[in-house]
Write an enzyme that holds these catalytic residues in place. Sequence first.
Site, mmCIF file in Angstrom:
data_model
loop_
_atom_site.group_PDB
_atom_site.id
_atom_site.type_symbol
_atom_site.label_atom_id
_atom_site.label_comp_id
_atom_site.label_asym_id
_atom_site.label_seq_id
_atom_site.Cartn_x
_atom_site.Cartn_y
_atom_site.Cartn_z
ATOM 1 N N CYS A 1 -28.776 -1.293 -26.314
ATOM 2 C CA CYS A 1 -27.385 -1.657 -26.017
ATOM 3 C C CYS A 1 -27.091 -1.527 -24.522
ATOM 4 O O CYS A 1 -26.268 -2.268 -23.976
ATOM 5 C CB CYS A 1 -26.421 -0.803 -26.841
ATOM 6 S SG CYS A 1 -26.549 0.978 -26.564
ATOM 7 N N HIS B 1 -23.038 4.695 -27.098
ATOM 8 C CA HIS B 1 -23.236 3.260 -27.298
ATOM 9 C C HIS B 1 -22.579 2.503 -26.144
ATOM 10 O O HIS B 1 -21.481 2.847 -25.708
ATOM 11 C CB HIS B 1 -22.619 2.823 -28.624
ATOM 12 C CG HIS B 1 -22.844 1.376 -28.931
ATOM 13 N ND1 HIS B 1 -24.103 0.824 -29.059
ATOM 14 C CD2 HIS B 1 -21.963 0.346 -29.137
ATOM 15 C CE1 HIS B 1 -23.996 -0.469 -29.323
ATOM 16 N NE2 HIS B 1 -22.707 -0.778 -29.371
ATOM 17 N N CYS C 1 -26.109 20.143 20.006
ATOM 18 C CA CYS C 1 -26.412 21.586 20.029
ATOM 19 C C CYS C 1 -27.893 21.869 19.796
ATOM 20 O O CYS C 1 -28.385 22.962 20.126
ATOM 21 C CB CYS C 1 -25.603 22.321 18.961
ATOM 22 S SG CYS C 1 -23.809 22.252 19.177
ATOM 23 N N CYS D 1 -19.665 17.988 14.309
ATOM 24 C CA CYS D 1 -20.055 19.374 14.579
ATOM 25 C C CYS D 1 -18.812 20.194 14.926
ATOM 26 O O CYS D 1 -18.021 19.810 15.802
ATOM 27 C CB CYS D 1 -21.062 19.423 15.726
ATOM 28 S SG CYS D 1 -21.522 21.105 16.223
ATOM 29 N N CYS E 1 -19.471 21.862 18.923
ATOM 30 C CA CYS E 1 -19.355 21.056 20.142
ATOM 31 C C CYS E 1 -18.529 19.786 19.948
ATOM 32 O O CYS E 1 -18.365 19.006 20.892
ATOM 33 C CB CYS E 1 -20.744 20.696 20.667
ATOM 34 S SG CYS E 1 -21.631 19.538 19.599
ATOM 35 N N CYS F 1 -27.458 19.432 14.657
ATOM 36 C CA CYS F 1 -26.537 18.751 15.561
ATOM 37 C C CYS F 1 -27.346 18.166 16.716
ATOM 38 O O CYS F 1 -28.164 18.872 17.338
ATOM 39 C CB CYS F 1 -25.488 19.732 16.084
ATOM 40 S SG CYS F 1 -24.435 19.036 17.385
#
Length: 394
Positions: free
Chosen positions: A74, A352, A275, A220, A223, A272
Amino acid sequence: HADVVMPRAESTAMDNSCQALCRTLGTQNGLQPENVDISQSVLYTSIMGLLLVTDNKLQLGNGQVGLRNIGNICFLNAIVQCLSHTRSLRDYCLMRTYLQDKHSNQEPVLMNEFSKVLAGLWECDGGETTVNPGKFYHVFKESVPYFSGYSQQDAQEFLRFLLDRLHTEINRRPSKPFKSLIVSSRISEEAFAMWQRHLDRDDSKIVDLFSGQLRSSLHCSVCSHYSNTFDVFCDLSLPIPKSDIGRTVTLRECLDLFSQEEKLDQENSPMCERCNRRTESTKRLTIQRFPRILVIHLNRFAMSRYSISKSTVPVSFPLNGLDLGPFGPVDCPVLYDLYAVCNHSGTVNMGHYTAACREEEGWCYYNDSWCVQFFSNQAYVLFYELKSCNITRK
């Protein structure tokens, strides 16, 4: 696009002519004995596809034909009915345009069988009330062994595997390694470059219709640097918000939850770029490129460590004018109209699947071989077609 119904006598005459032409061509080339039934051959369906085209219009029946359930399929029947009512895909298959599009020399076996099922569903006054998808399912299982056996399967998983395999067979591009990518500082240019990179390897009618692009934006908290990644999608899998018993949630609430800003702690956050270390950050998903056919999967099934549970929260959704503009790169209207729904009733183990598809005269409900005028609200996978979009697509 208008459906033109061919009289039964004309359809039979065309069928006889097609078979006669096939036999003549086959006999002349030593390919086909005179006493062989060629009604299911690739040559037959190719010529029939050409004969069905008149003034760029396919001669079609009303499509209100059921699919036989040959044993816990089905999920397949419901999805095939939804795809059968995806008109651009249906016409592409019936006209067998993919034979000219595909790059590979290999025979598109699965696409051929899929097209035969669609041809059976849309035959002009064919007199058939059901179509047997057994050969198509057999070929599909050979291509995707994960679906072997007769246990119940998930309709959304089947849809993803099916579209992927069909795309592979009719891909317009040769297989080749990825090119290096020069990243632009502008988000739209970067997204477009990523999209073109995708099309360098994957370009088919399936991509034309179903593929969109998601943007994942990472911010981030240390920063304030933003970085973006772009991924291709063929459906949106939306979470369903928790709700009080008896309360209906809206599709807009599901979309809001999907695109909601997510806080990531240092341990679960990616590096990051500025960073050069893991930091606390936030992540948000938006739609960068809208597909022509939007498939929305309502994620009703949740897996825990020991079991799978189903959310029975009712979800309301618009039949016309679903606006996804607020979830895109520019807040302007992007409107979709609903044309098909795959429904799931029952539990995880005793479920179903059925389908509801939009017809000229209203909605038609497909329950395997049963086809009546009815609409169900137990939605699991929604099929929307792009109506209008004011965003310029490169």
